[in-house]
Write a protein that holds these residues in place. Structure first.
Motif, PDB file in Angstrom:
ATOM      1  N   ILE A   1     -18.779  75.802  20.221  1.00 63.15           N
ATOM      2  CA  ILE A   1     -18.348  75.962  18.829  1.00 63.15           C
ATOM      3  C   ILE A   1     -18.883  74.823  17.979  1.00 63.15           C
ATOM      4  CG2 ILE A   1     -16.366  75.888  17.275  1.00 63.15           C
ATOM      5  CD1 ILE A   1     -14.801  77.503  19.200  1.00 63.15           C
ATOM      6  N   SER A   2     -18.742  73.590  18.455  1.00 65.22           N
ATOM      7  CA  SER A   2     -19.164  72.440  17.650  1.00 65.22           C
ATOM      8  C   SER A   2     -20.659  72.484  17.376  1.00 65.22           C
ATOM      9  CB  SER A   2     -18.784  71.137  18.355  1.00 65.22           C
ATOM     10  OG  SER A   2     -19.383  71.075  19.635  1.00 65.22           O
ATOM     11  N   GLN A   3     -21.443  72.906  18.357  1.00 65.49           N
ATOM     12  CA  GLN A   3     -22.878  72.998  18.143  1.00 65.49           C
ATOM     13  C   GLN A   3     -23.210  74.106  17.150  1.00 65.49           C
ATOM     14  OE1 GLN A   3     -25.166  74.015  21.638  1.00 65.49           O
ATOM     15  NE2 GLN A   3     -27.055  73.182  20.797  1.00 65.49           N
ATOM     16  N   ALA A   4     -22.548  75.255  17.287  1.00 63.63           N
ATOM     17  CA  ALA A   4     -22.809  76.372  16.371  1.00 63.63           C
ATOM     18  C   ALA A   4     -22.490  75.995  14.935  1.00 63.63           C
ATOM     19  CB  ALA A   4     -21.988  77.589  16.788  1.00 63.63           C
ATOM     20  N   LEU A   5     -21.403  75.271  14.743  1.00 65.81           N
ATOM     21  CA  LEU A   5     -20.958  74.986  13.394  1.00 65.81           C
ATOM     22  C   LEU A   5     -21.629  73.766  12.796  1.00 65.81           C
ATOM     23  CD1 LEU A   5     -17.196  75.828  13.905  1.00 65.81           C
ATOM     24  CD2 LEU A   5     -19.042  77.288  13.079  1.00 65.81           C
ATOM     25  N   SER A   6     -22.389  73.027  13.588  1.00 69.71           N
ATOM     26  CA  SER A   6     -23.137  71.892  13.046  1.00 69.71           C
ATOM     27  C   SER A   6     -24.532  72.302  12.585  1.00 69.71           C
ATOM     28  CB  SER A   6     -23.263  70.792  14.107  1.00 69.71           C
ATOM     29  OG  SER A   6     -24.072  71.228  15.189  1.00 69.71           O
ATOM     30  N   GLN A   7     -24.929  73.526  12.883  1.00 66.60           N
ATOM     31  CA  GLN A   7     -26.265  73.981  12.529  1.00 66.60           C
ATOM     32  C   GLN A   7     -26.333  74.364  11.053  1.00 66.60           C
ATOM     33  OE1 GLN A   7     -26.542  77.067  15.433  1.00 66.60           O
ATOM     34  NE2 GLN A   7     -27.153  75.684  17.082  1.00 66.60           N
ATOM     35  N   PRO A   8     -27.522  74.346  10.469  1.00 65.83           N
ATOM     36  CA  PRO A   8     -27.642  74.654   9.037  1.00 65.83           C
ATOM     37  C   PRO A   8     -27.330  76.102   8.732  1.00 65.83           C
ATOM     38  CG  PRO A   8     -29.806  74.400  10.039  1.00 65.83           C
ATOM     39  CD  PRO A   8     -28.806  73.973  11.071  1.00 65.83           C
ATOM     40  N   PHE A   9     -27.058  76.365   7.477  1.00 67.25           N
ATOM     41  CA  PHE A   9     -26.716  77.698   7.013  1.00 67.25           C
ATOM     42  C   PHE A   9     -27.944  78.485   6.563  1.00 67.25           C
ATOM     43  CE2 PHE A   9     -24.310  80.716   4.330  1.00 67.25           C
ATOM     44  CZ  PHE A   9     -23.291  81.006   5.211  1.00 67.25           C
ATOM     45  N   PHE A  10     -29.070  77.804   6.422  1.00 64.22           N
ATOM     46  CA  PHE A  10     -30.265  78.444   5.871  1.00 64.22           C
ATOM     47  C   PHE A  10     -31.236  78.804   6.983  1.00 64.22           C
ATOM     48  CE2 PHE A  10     -30.529  73.820   5.546  1.00 64.22           C
ATOM     49  CZ  PHE A  10     -31.646  73.545   6.328  1.00 64.22           C
ATOM     50  N   LEU A  11     -32.124  79.744   6.670  1.00 63.38           N
ATOM     51  CA  LEU A  11     -33.172  80.161   7.590  1.00 63.38           C
ATOM     52  C   LEU A  11     -34.415  79.313   7.395  1.00 63.38           C
ATOM     53  CD1 LEU A  11     -32.842  84.024   7.113  1.00 63.38           C
ATOM     54  CD2 LEU A  11     -32.077  82.723   9.101  1.00 63.38           C
ATOM     55  N   CYS A  12     -35.094  79.007   8.485  1.00 69.31           N
ATOM     56  CA  CYS A  12     -36.373  78.304   8.395  1.00 69.31           C
ATOM     57  C   CYS A  12     -37.432  79.250   7.819  1.00 69.31           C
ATOM     58  CB  CYS A  12     -36.785  77.804   9.773  1.00 69.31           C
ATOM     59  SG  CYS A  12     -37.415  79.100  10.865  1.00 69.31           S
TER      60      CYS A  12
END
Length: 374
Positions: A305-316
């Motif tokens: 969960i912590s890894q998923a929620l630390s990722q950016p919200f935008f697409l590369c």
């Protein structure tokens, strides 16, 4: 030696080759959008790839945005395994559809049905502060903004607890809370809800989900083959699960919404940011996007969960290129719409994650609106 071969061995030639490899032909886009997408080639600079890019070429205009750093942070090095370039993505879609029906997926309108699959308490859905929306309506509105060109339809409740469907479930050995097997759900939802097979489904449960008997839970999961994704509120229900994921708290033994649970749920900015992150990630999988290994990206794989929620919200740029081809939206207009809805949400439900997203969107729009994109 031919002139074309000589040109391909220059930094500029290698960069053009990398751009074509990653995002293919960009000729139909306006120049600022082309420059944004050409940043894709930055991920092969100083990576394990056999090709390199030019550090001084102006196509990396987003690379330096003052003291705030890069818009897109690439992996270093980019792994050779797990890559899905634009052409790989397109080929996988065409292969999955077959020779004669591929146009049905790429070139015809797409519909996503948002199905609430269980009753959600009023404390969660209707006491929502963004004007004009309850919680579920806002999620649908956000999805329509994140995926412009997609027809997102909010369907009436389809309670899977009353179906004669024999959906596979279990009670977690530590929490004693009911969980649905997510693969059993997404493989049956088209038939259970009567949704056309050609359309996409995003189902939403109150009950927690699990992927296999050996694993504790999953926030959500999508099946490109089934055109169906399911996400759960279960991981955000505070009486059942600790934030630190140790799963030691034990409450209620059935799968119904208990009164004390419903009254305890507080919809805040952090919770909404989490829900939107998972919903947009899983919906993108429905359109054939694999996990991204090129950049820090909304489509990165996560193990917790912590890894998923630390990722950016935008697409590369590479994932954005795929999504744009699938839905055929205007890139600049999409960012404008996203900024508006994100800023509104941040006003009523502030969170650090959404604030970072708003700041990033401002920088990206500045890049796209600056003459020559630099």
């Amino acid at each position: 030696m031919s002139l074309s071969l000589l040109c391909s061995n220059t930094p500029e030639g290698r960069r053009r080759k990398d751009i074509r490899y990653l995002v293919y032909d960009l000729g139909k886009f306006d120049e600022p959008t082309q420059k944004l997408l050409r940043i894709a080639a930055d991920c092969l600079s100083n990576s394990s790839s056999t090709s390199t890019t030019s550090d001084n070429e102006d196509d990396g205009g987003c690379e330096d945005t003052g003291s705030r750093g890069k818009l897109f942070q690439h992996k270093s090095p980019v792994p050779k395994m797990g890559r899905q370039t634009y052409k790989m993505w397109k080929a996988s879609l065409e292969l999955s559809m077959g020779l004669f029906s591929r146009a049905n997926l790429l070139d015809k309108p797409k519909t996503l049905h948002f199905w609430p699959l269980e009753n959600f308490p009023d404390a969660v859905t209707t006491n929502f502060r963004v004007p004009g929306f309850d919680l579920i309506e806002f999620l649908v509105h956000f999805l329509q903004t994140y995926f412009p060109g997609l027809d997102v339809r909010l369907e009436n409740l389809h309670d899977i607890n009353t179906d004669d469907s024999n959906l596979v479930s279990r009670y977690h050995k530590k929490t004693k809370k009911k969980q649905f097997l997510v693969s059993d759900l997404y493989s049956q939802l088209h038939s259970l809800t009567g949704t056309l097979k050609r359309d996409f489904i995003l189902g939403w449960t109150w009950t927690d989900l699990y992927p296999t008997e050996e694993l504790n839970f999953v926030l959500g999961e999508a099946s490109f083959v089934h055109r169906c994704a399911v996400l759960s509120f279960g991981r955000y229900e505070p009486l059942s699960y600790k934030v630190n994921e140790d799963l030691e708290t034990v409450h209620g033994i059935d799968g119904d919404v208990e009164e004390d649970e419903a009254s305890s749920v507080r919809v805040d900015g952090d919770l909404l940011w989490k829900l939107l992150r998972v919903a947009t990630h899983e919906t993108s999988h429905l359109f054939g996007l694999n996990h991204c290994v090129f950049f820090e990206c909304s489509m990165n794989e996560s193990k917790s969960i912590s890894q998923a929620l630390s990722q950016p919200f935008f697409l590369c740029p590479i994932c954005l290129r795929k999504l744009q081809r699938f839905l055929k939206f205007d890139v600049k207009e999409r960012y404008k719409g996203l900024f508006k809805v994100c800023r509104t949400l941040q006003e009523f439900y502030p969170s650090p994650g959404m604030e970072r997203t708003c700041q990033w969107l401002e920088r990206c729009m500045t890049f796209l609106n600056t003459e020559n994109g630099s």
